[in-house]
Design an enzyme around this catalytic site. Structure first.
Site, PDB file in Angstrom:
ATOM      1  N   GLU A 104       5.924 -17.047 -15.748  1.00  0.00           N
ATOM      2  CA  GLU A 104       6.775 -17.781 -15.972  1.00  0.00           C
ATOM      3  C   GLU A 104       6.317 -19.144 -15.013  1.00  0.00           C
ATOM      4  OE1 GLU A 104      10.987 -15.942 -17.714  1.00  0.00           O
ATOM      5  OE2 GLU A 104      10.436 -15.500 -15.733  1.00  0.00           O
ATOM      6  N   CYS A 117       7.965 -25.073 -10.052  1.00  0.00           N
ATOM      7  CA  CYS A 117       7.850 -23.775  -9.390  1.00  0.00           C
ATOM      8  C   CYS A 117       6.779 -22.891 -10.076  1.00  0.00           C
ATOM      9  CB  CYS A 117       9.247 -23.309  -9.293  1.00  0.00           C
ATOM     10  SG  CYS A 117       9.298 -21.458  -8.828  1.00  0.00           S
ATOM     11  N   CYS A 124       4.553  -8.346  -9.184  1.00  0.00           N
ATOM     12  CA  CYS A 124       4.790  -8.451  -7.524  1.00  0.00           C
ATOM     13  C   CYS A 124       4.679  -7.182  -7.212  1.00  0.00           C
ATOM     14  CB  CYS A 124       5.744  -9.381  -7.171  1.00  0.00           C
ATOM     15  SG  CYS A 124       5.831  -9.463  -5.378  1.00  0.00           S
ATOM     16  N   CYS A 128      10.568  -6.058  -2.868  1.00  0.00           N
ATOM     17  CA  CYS A 128      11.884  -6.659  -2.143  1.00  0.00           C
ATOM     18  C   CYS A 128      13.012  -5.992  -2.867  1.00  0.00           C
ATOM     19  CB  CYS A 128      11.931  -8.078  -2.097  1.00  0.00           C
ATOM     20  SG  CYS A 128      10.357  -8.720  -0.952  1.00  0.00           S
ATOM     21  N   CYS A 131      15.098  -8.791  -5.587  1.00  0.00           N
ATOM     22  CA  CYS A 131      14.485  -9.754  -6.446  1.00  0.00           C
ATOM     23  C   CYS A 131      13.930  -9.002  -7.570  1.00  0.00           C
ATOM     24  CB  CYS A 131      12.881 -10.092  -5.605  1.00  0.00           C
ATOM     25  SG  CYS A 131      11.810 -10.970  -6.432  1.00  0.00           S
ATOM     26  N   CYS A 349      15.654 -18.861  -8.066  1.00  0.00           N
ATOM     27  CA  CYS A 349      15.015 -17.904  -7.188  1.00  0.00           C
ATOM     28  C   CYS A 349      15.019 -16.396  -7.304  1.00  0.00           C
ATOM     29  CB  CYS A 349      15.150 -18.244  -5.777  1.00  0.00           C
ATOM     30  SG  CYS A 349      14.754 -19.854  -5.178  1.00  0.00           S
TER      31      CYS A 349
END
Ligand code: SAH
Ligand code: SF4
Length: 386
Positions: A104, A117, A124, A128, A131, A349
């Protein structure tokens, strides 16, 4: 580009992607094809300065060379799978690579500029806890061409909608840990800031990282673009619980490398601090943060955590955020509260997880397990069919 990434691209289209080539790659190609070197600059400018992705339109280049370019390269931009528009006018594009993976980007238009962005990886691996991208795991790195393709696509989309804007600011805050994909990210950044590439100033390209220390050091040496650090906690034990990367690269080591990063004197380094109720939002936490930042020219963005399906954490209350903010600003640390744009389309975010519209309410782990299973099945069916 690693051999594995190269093969992934080449094996799907049969040809290398033109967008993976930077100026020196085009020069090498011109030499190999016995063409004058200035042709390299012409091709590169058509693509990245003029956002023109079809060699037929390269009017100052002889027809025979244009035909060779069409024959030898893939000119396909990322495929737009779908697009969601937020009430605040941000647009989230769900993109598909040519080997079928989804990722995205979020385009945020402002009055006089447009921030994009962008993603650096499919998923990933940093894990974390707060997230949504981290829940996907890592599928693969994006190549520099796939990273730059996002900017080309955003510019082309704005022009098609009658806007005279082009992308003016880039933040690596989409999917992925950019410094875990160092070579492709640096190659892409150098095209972004090249006057005959996208021509952006270094101060308008921000790489956000969870804190990969050797790569922060290298970035400072080879291409010191703006740096944002996802800090979120200034206590070693608590940060390690939220961000597994801290077990490998401690806060103490992170501070050492940040003290030597060549950040602009005026702006310094930006720190992202997700505000999570009861987790990292007390005055004791603020005190540790001030101590950590001592000696670093810093700005701290306080971001009330954006939620997603399956997350148990809550955003800090407005009072706690205000108290935290005041503690920092009374000690000369600017700490604006940033509410992410695009939250209504899961575009804030940490909310990017390559979901289709009908999947937005589903736990990301479930979606990615299912997608991986389908991918495995289709590969093994393909093998059986050979
Ligand atoms: N991997 C890089 C860049 C992508 S994440 C990094 O971690 O810096 C982009 C930003 O979103 C980071 O600052 C990250 O910490 C933040 N973020 C992650 N999850 C979030 C959430 N649930 N709410 C608000 N911000 C989040
Ligand atoms: Fe990865 Fe950044 Fe999300 Fe951490 S915050 S899991 S590093 S994308």
């Amino acid at each position: 580009m690693s051999d594995k990434d190269f093969l992934q691209l080449v094996s799907t289209s049969g040809r290398p992607s033109a967008f993976d080539y930077d100026l020196s790659d085009w020069k090498a190609w011109c030499i190999a094809n016995k063409l004058p070197r200035f042709v390299a600059g012409q091709i590169y400018c058509w693509i990245f300065q003029k956002n023109t992705c079809s060699p037929e339109k390269f009017s100052n280049i002889p027809l025979s060379i244009r035909e060779t370019l069409i024959r030898e390269f893939s000119w396909d931009l990322p495929i737009v799978d779908s697009r969601l528009v937020s009430l605040d006018t941000s647009e989230k594009f769900l993109l598909k690579t040519h080997d079928g993976h989804l990722y995205e980007m979020v385009l945020m238009p402002y009055d006089n500029r447009a921030t994009l962005c962008i993603s650096s990886q499919i998923g990933c691996k940093m894990g974390c806890t707060f997230c949504q991208t981290g829940k996907m795991g890592l599928t693969r790195n994006l190549t520099s061409g796939e990273i730059l393709g996002q900017i080309l696509l955003a510019n082309i989309s704005m022009a098609a909608n009658g806007s005279d804007k082009t992308v003016s600011n880039i933040v690596f805050m989409g999917m992925g840990e950019p410094l875990d994909n160092f070579d492709h990210v640096v190659k892409a950044c150098s095209v972004m800031i090249d006057p005959i590439g996208f021509g952006l100033s270094k101060s308008r390209v921000t790489v956000s990282t969870s804190g990969l220390i050797p790569e922060i050091q290298k970035l400072g040496e080879v291409l010191p673009v703006r740096l944002a650090i996802s800090l979120h906690n200034a206590d070693e034990v608590k940060r390690s619980a939220m961000m597994p990367v801290n077990r490998k690269y401690s806060l103490a080591e992170l501070k050492k490398v940040l003290l030597t990063y060549p950040a602009p004197a005026r702006t310094g380094i930006t720190f992202e601090y997700v505000m999570i109720e009861g987790e990292n939002d007390s005055i004791a936490d603020a005190k540790k943060l001030v101590k950590f930042l001592h000696g670093i020219k810093a700005k701290v963005n306080l971001i009330p955590i954006n939620r997603f399906p399956g997350i148990e954490m809550e955003a800090s209350s407005a009072e706690r955020i205000r108290a935290f903010q005041e503690y920092l600003s009374h000690r000369d640390i600017p700490a604006p509260v940033r509410y992410s744009r695009g939250q209504d389309i899961s575009g804030g975010c940490g909310q990017l997880a390559a979901k289709r519209k009908e999947e937005l309410d589903v736990d990301p782990r479930l979606i990615h397990q299912t997608r991986r299973k389908h991918k495995r099945e289709s590969i093994s069916e393909g093998v059986r069919g050979i």
